[in-house]
Design a protein around this motif. Structure first.
Motif: not given
Length: 187
Positions: A121-129
């Motif tokens: 239903k919902e996705s949570e993410f963390e992206m490091r660049v």
């Protein structure tokens, strides 16, 4: 004896729970020292939806995304700012950790699409660049030169030239629009 066994079991359980909770600070130790952290982006995305980001940094860039909840997928393109599973150049669609290496020769800006997988239903993410300092730079890159002290510098076009091109484009757009209106009136 019983107390030491209980302590051992508790320590083992805590380490397992820590592994299930998500990425730890130890994950930063797996990143090569030559990589420079530029940004950390966190967000939520609904099922079947996209969230878009724009990458303007030059050089070889590593996008390291972790799905903290649900399953977020990563699509990258240097041709469109809104890449999807139909229009992309690079992708990572794993369950959990997604990594994409954006080559230095990709045209900037680079479009980044983050897709929320419909099974959640919902996705949570963390992206490091990350910026990879070890990637070789092209010495013949347009607009670059080596300064007297031996350091590579980059020449940026002057704002006046960019403004002139933008004004010229607006001029032609208006002129073509007026010609279309005149032709519609006449015919």
């Amino acid at each position: 004896m019983m107390l030491s066994c209980s302590a051992l079991v508790v320590a083992l359980l805590l380490s397992q729970v820590r592994g299930f909770l998500g990425p730890s600070e130890d994950d930063d130790n797996n990143v090569p020292e030559e990589w420079v952290l530029l940004h950390v982006v966190q967000g939520h995305i609904g099922a079947g939806n996209y969230s878009y980001l724009r990458l303007n940094h030059d050089g070889r860039i590593i996008l390291h995304m972790q799905s903290l909840k649900g399953d977020a997928d990563l699509y990258v393109s240097d041709k469109t700012l809104r890449p999807s599973f139909d229009t992309y150049k690079l992708q990572s669609v794993t369950c959990g950790q997604d990594v994409v290496v954006v080559p230095g020769d990709f045209a900037r800006p680079v479009g980044i699409g983050i897709y929320g997988h419909p099974s959640y239903k919902e996705s949570e993410f963390e992206m490091r660049v990350f910026y990879d300092q070890t990637a070789p730079q092209d010495p013949f890159e347009k607009g670059s030169y080596t300064s007297e002290d031996g350091y590579k510098q980059k020449r940026f076009p002057q704002a006046a030239e960019e403004d002139f091109q933008e004004e010229e484009s607006i001029f032609w757009t208006i002129l073509i629009g007026l010609l279309k209106i005149i032709l519609e009136i006449l015919f």
